[in-house]
Every structure is written in structure tokens, then in C-alpha cells.
Design a protein around this motif. Structure first.
Motif, PDB file in Angstrom:
ATOM      1  N   LEU A  32      -8.873  32.634  -9.200  1.00 42.48           N
ATOM      2  CA  LEU A  32      -8.361  31.589  -8.318  1.00 42.48           C
ATOM      3  C   LEU A  32      -9.369  31.254  -7.228  1.00 42.48           C
ATOM      4  CD1 LEU A  32      -6.023  29.753  -7.497  1.00 42.48           C
ATOM      5  CD2 LEU A  32      -5.101  31.651  -6.141  1.00 42.48           C
ATOM      6  N   PHE A  33      -9.998  32.278  -6.679  1.00 42.07           N
ATOM      7  CA  PHE A  33     -10.989  32.060  -5.625  1.00 42.07           C
ATOM      8  C   PHE A  33     -12.169  31.234  -6.144  1.00 42.07           C
ATOM      9  CE2 PHE A  33     -14.960  33.383  -3.580  1.00 42.07           C
ATOM     10  CZ  PHE A  33     -14.688  33.023  -2.267  1.00 42.07           C
ATOM     11  N   LEU A  34     -12.639  31.525  -7.345  1.00 42.78           N
ATOM     12  CA  LEU A  34     -13.776  30.799  -7.908  1.00 42.78           C
ATOM     13  C   LEU A  34     -13.431  29.336  -8.160  1.00 42.78           C
ATOM     14  CD1 LEU A  34     -15.205  33.448 -10.412  1.00 42.78           C
ATOM     15  CD2 LEU A  34     -16.130  32.784  -8.188  1.00 42.78           C
ATOM     16  N   ILE A  35     -12.213  29.076  -8.614  1.00 41.91           N
ATOM     17  CA  ILE A  35     -11.794  27.691  -8.845  1.00 41.91           C
ATOM     18  C   ILE A  35     -11.701  26.933  -7.523  1.00 41.91           C
ATOM     19  CG2 ILE A  35      -9.894  26.234  -9.643  1.00 41.91           C
ATOM     20  CD1 ILE A  35      -9.329  28.394 -11.763  1.00 41.91           C
ATOM     21  N   VAL A  36     -11.115  27.581  -6.519  1.00 42.25           N
ATOM     22  CA  VAL A  36     -11.033  26.958  -5.192  1.00 42.25           C
ATOM     23  C   VAL A  36     -12.433  26.695  -4.644  1.00 42.25           C
ATOM     24  CG1 VAL A  36     -10.335  27.332  -2.797  1.00 42.25           C
ATOM     25  CG2 VAL A  36      -8.773  27.924  -4.657  1.00 42.25           C
ATOM     26  N   LEU A  37     -13.335  27.645  -4.847  1.00 42.08           N
ATOM     27  CA  LEU A  37     -14.710  27.488  -4.370  1.00 42.08           C
ATOM     28  C   LEU A  37     -15.386  26.297  -5.042  1.00 42.08           C
ATOM     29  CD1 LEU A  37     -16.938  28.707  -2.582  1.00 42.08           C
ATOM     30  CD2 LEU A  37     -17.622  30.106  -4.549  1.00 42.08           C
ATOM     31  N   LEU A  38     -15.149  26.120  -6.333  1.00 40.56           N
ATOM     32  CA  LEU A  38     -15.716  24.979  -7.053  1.00 40.56           C
ATOM     33  C   LEU A  38     -15.206  23.663  -6.473  1.00 40.56           C
ATOM     34  CD1 LEU A  38     -17.282  23.696  -9.419  1.00 40.56           C
ATOM     35  CD2 LEU A  38     -15.237  24.049 -10.834  1.00 40.56           C
ATOM     36  N   ILE A  39     -13.907  23.600  -6.200  1.00 38.80           N
ATOM     37  CA  ILE A  39     -13.325  22.378  -5.635  1.00 38.80           C
ATOM     38  C   ILE A  39     -13.888  22.106  -4.244  1.00 38.80           C
ATOM     39  CG2 ILE A  39     -11.176  21.315  -4.835  1.00 38.80           C
ATOM     40  CD1 ILE A  39      -9.723  22.800  -7.057  1.00 38.80           C
ATOM     41  N   LYS A 160      -5.261  23.365 -18.252  1.00 37.33           N
ATOM     42  CA  LYS A 160      -6.402  24.194 -18.627  1.00 37.33           C
ATOM     43  C   LYS A 160      -7.505  24.192 -17.573  1.00 37.33           C
ATOM     44  CE  LYS A 160      -5.707  23.779 -23.619  1.00 37.33           C
ATOM     45  NZ  LYS A 160      -6.327  23.415 -24.916  1.00 37.33           N
ATOM     46  N   PHE A 161      -7.310  23.411 -16.523  1.00 36.60           N
ATOM     47  CA  PHE A 161      -8.313  23.372 -15.461  1.00 36.60           C
ATOM     48  C   PHE A 161      -8.483  24.741 -14.818  1.00 36.60           C
ATOM     49  CE2 PHE A 161      -9.257  22.969 -10.910  1.00 36.60           C
ATOM     50  CZ  PHE A 161     -10.456  22.294 -10.954  1.00 36.60           C
ATOM     51  N   PHE A 162      -7.408  25.526 -14.774  1.00 38.45           N
ATOM     52  CA  PHE A 162      -7.430  26.806 -14.072  1.00 38.45           C
ATOM     53  C   PHE A 162      -7.909  27.959 -14.950  1.00 38.45           C
ATOM     54  CE2 PHE A 162      -4.225  24.058 -12.190  1.00 38.45           C
ATOM     55  CZ  PHE A 162      -4.625  24.057 -10.867  1.00 38.45           C
ATOM     56  N   ILE A 167     -14.480  27.006 -17.522  1.00 34.93           N
ATOM     57  CA  ILE A 167     -15.508  26.540 -16.593  1.00 34.93           C
ATOM     58  C   ILE A 167     -16.851  27.192 -16.902  1.00 34.93           C
ATOM     59  CG2 ILE A 167     -16.202  26.484 -14.167  1.00 34.93           C
ATOM     60  CD1 ILE A 167     -13.249  26.332 -13.433  1.00 34.93           C
ATOM     61  N   PHE A 168     -16.818  28.492 -17.144  1.00 29.79           N
ATOM     62  CA  PHE A 168     -18.065  29.187 -17.455  1.00 29.79           C
ATOM     63  C   PHE A 168     -18.635  28.738 -18.801  1.00 29.79           C
ATOM     64  CE2 PHE A 168     -16.749  32.954 -14.616  1.00 29.79           C
ATOM     65  CZ  PHE A 168     -17.379  32.361 -13.536  1.00 29.79           C
ATOM     66  N   ASN A 169     -17.759  28.502 -19.763  1.00 32.83           N
ATOM     67  CA  ASN A 169     -18.229  28.056 -21.078  1.00 32.83           C
ATOM     68  C   ASN A 169     -18.904  26.689 -21.004  1.00 32.83           C
ATOM     69  OD1 ASN A 169     -17.372  30.349 -22.473  1.00 32.83           O
ATOM     70  ND2 ASN A 169     -15.323  29.513 -22.821  1.00 32.83           N
ATOM     71  N   ASN A 170     -18.522  25.904 -20.017  1.00 34.95           N
ATOM     72  CA  ASN A 170     -19.128  24.583 -19.865  1.00 34.95           C
ATOM     73  C   ASN A 170     -20.574  24.654 -19.383  1.00 34.95           C
ATOM     74  OD1 ASN A 170     -16.789  23.403 -20.695  1.00 34.95           O
ATOM     75  ND2 ASN A 170     -16.174  22.630 -18.695  1.00 34.95           N
ATOM     76  N   LEU A 171     -21.004  25.847 -18.993  1.00 30.56           N
ATOM     77  CA  LEU A 171     -22.411  26.010 -18.612  1.00 30.56           C
ATOM     78  C   LEU A 171     -23.343  25.613 -19.750  1.00 30.56           C
ATOM     79  CD1 LEU A 171     -22.377  29.410 -16.668  1.00 30.56           C
ATOM     80  CD2 LEU A 171     -23.043  27.198 -15.732  1.00 30.56           C
ATOM     81  N   SER A 172     -22.925  25.903 -20.965  1.00 25.70           N
ATOM     82  CA  SER A 172     -23.774  25.589 -22.118  1.00 25.70           C
ATOM     83  C   SER A 172     -23.928  24.089 -22.322  1.00 25.70           C
ATOM     84  CB  SER A 172     -23.197  26.229 -23.384  1.00 25.70           C
ATOM     85  OG  SER A 172     -21.883  25.755 -23.631  1.00 25.70           O
ATOM     86  N   GLU A 173     -22.998  23.287 -21.764  1.00 20.08           N
ATOM     87  CA  GLU A 173     -23.068  21.838 -21.923  1.00 20.08           C
ATOM     88  C   GLU A 173     -24.218  21.229 -21.117  1.00 20.08           C
ATOM     89  OE1 GLU A 173     -21.277  19.965 -23.906  1.00 20.08           O
ATOM     90  OE2 GLU A 173     -20.114  21.658 -24.670  1.00 20.08           O
ATOM     91  N   ILE A 174     -24.724  21.978 -20.148  1.00 22.94           N
ATOM     92  CA  ILE A 174     -25.805  21.445 -19.311  1.00 22.94           C
ATOM     93  C   ILE A 174     -27.051  21.165 -20.145  1.00 22.94           C
ATOM     94  CG2 ILE A 174     -27.323  21.976 -17.356  1.00 22.94           C
ATOM     95  CD1 ILE A 174     -25.065  23.476 -16.083  1.00 22.94           C
TER      96      ILE A 174
END
Length: 216
Positions: A32-39, A160-162, A167-174
Motif C-alpha cells: 500500500l505504501f509503494l502504491i501511495v508513493l507512486l501516486i 487491479k491497480f493495487f 506495477i513491477f512487471n510493467n518495468l519490462s515494458e520500458i
């Protein structure tokens, strides 16, 4: 770009190994903290840079002050060169930087969207903001805040946003981002050239300030 994929995979594996050793309550807290930090980071980025991207004349280097030519023809020639350097070369790359960071944020915030679609979304938003800035900067600033925060709101209501693993898997999309980005750099440069051309034409006829008259 395989280096980025390898690093992202290693990071995900390390994080999952670490988080699995913690109690379920601690796992939820960290996720939860990491998601809040991203926002928060995304919101700060938009807040800090929306004025930048929504301003018609983003940079005010005034390179023409270095024009020391005394001959009228040479003075005009150097003035044109400095104008080209400042507004056709430097400015598009600054806009492109904002575009790149914004797209990377979208990679983390969205789901089931191909990198091509994310680039198109970012390009449409940036192009719209830049075009409106030549008409009215106040309207452009509102647009620069509204559209990114609307995308954030749409992302948040996705269940699924949470999912922190998403979120971490999307790193490969970069990696795909870097493969597809050149055409959008060309698009931004061409668009800014067109906008500058019409701005110059309108200024010749004294039309550039007419849209900015406040409504009464």
C-alpha cells in the motif's frame, strides 16, 4: 534493452523474496505504501511541470543577444539561426523529455495497454497542450492538469491497480518504450515547427493576442 529487462526481472524476484518473509499485515502495508508513493510522485511531477509544458515560450534563452553582426543581411541570417536553434531544436527536446517521463508513469499506472497505445495517448495529450498554449496559456495549463489527473483517477478505479506485482512487471515494458520513441520525437519536432510558423504568420498580422482577451 535486454539489460533493462534483466534488471527489472532481478528486482522483481528480489522484492518477492523479501516480501514473502514478512507477515501478511506487513506485506499489505508495504504494498500500500509503494502504491501511495507512486501516486504522490506522479502528482508532484504533474504539479511541478504542468506550467512548463503549458507555456507557449518554455525557454527564454534569447540567443539572439549573441548576434554581433552589423551587416543587416548577416544580422537577419544569424537571427534566423538562433531562432532555429532555440525553438526548433532545443525546445522540442525539452518537450520530449516531459513526454518521456509522462509515458513512463503511464506504463506503471495502466494495465493491458500496449506500449504503442501508451505512446499515442501521451503524444495526443502533449500535442493538445502545446497547441492550446499558442491560443491561450491559461486554458493550456488547465488542460495540462486535467488530463493527467483524469488518467490517474481512471487508473485508480481499476481493481487491479493495487496489485504491486503488476506495477513491477510493467518495468519490462520500458524496453518497448525506447524501441518506439523515435517517431514521436520526430512528431514533436514537426509539430513545434508548424506551430511556430503559424505563430509567426499571425504575429505579422497582429492576431496572436486576440484569443487571450478575457471574457466579461
Amino acid at each position: 534493452m535486454s539489460v533493462i529487462y534483466t534488471l527489472s526481472t532481478a528486482f522483481i524476484d528480489t522484492y518477492n523474496s523479501f516480501i514473502s518473509t514478512l507477515p501478511p499485515l506487513a506485506q499489505k502495508f508495504i504494498n500500500l505504501f509503494l502504491i501511495v508513493l507512486l501516486i504522490v510522485i506522479y502528482s508532484i511531477f504533474i504539479w511541478k511541470f504542468y506550467r512548463f509544458i503549458a507555456t507557449k515560450d518554455i525557454i527564454r534563452l534569447n540567443l539572439n543577444r549573441y548576434n554581433r553582426a552589423e551587416h543587416p543581411l548577416l544580422a537577419k541570417l544569424f537571427a534566423g539561426i538562433f531562432y532555429l536553434l532555440e525553438y526548433i531544436l532545443i525546445l522540442p527536446f525539452l518537450i520530449f523529455f516531459w513526454f518521456s517521463i509522462f509515458t513512463i508513469f503511464l506504463i506503471f499506472l495502466t494495465e493491458n495497454l500496449a506500449i504503442e497505445n501508451l505512446l499515442i495517448i501521451s503524444a495526443i495529450i502533449i500535442a493538445s497542450i502545446r497547441m492550446v498554449s499558442y491560443y491561450n496559456e491559461d486554458l493550456s495549463k488547465d488542460l495540462a492538469k486535467l488530463l493527467p489527473f483524469t488518467l490517474l483517477a481512471i487508473s485508480i478505479i481499476n481493481p487491479k491497480f493495487f496489485d504491486i506485482n503488476r506495477i513491477f512487471n510493467n518495468l519490462s515494458e520500458i524496453t518497448g518504450f525506447f524501441n518506439e520513441i523515435i517517431i514521436y520525437l520526430a512528431f514533436i519536432i514537426i509539430l513545434e515547427m508548424i506551430l511556430r510558423f503559424f505563430d509567426f504568420i499571425f504575429s505579422l498580422f497582429g492576431l496572436e493576442d486576440s484569443p487571450n482577451i478575457e471574457e466579461r
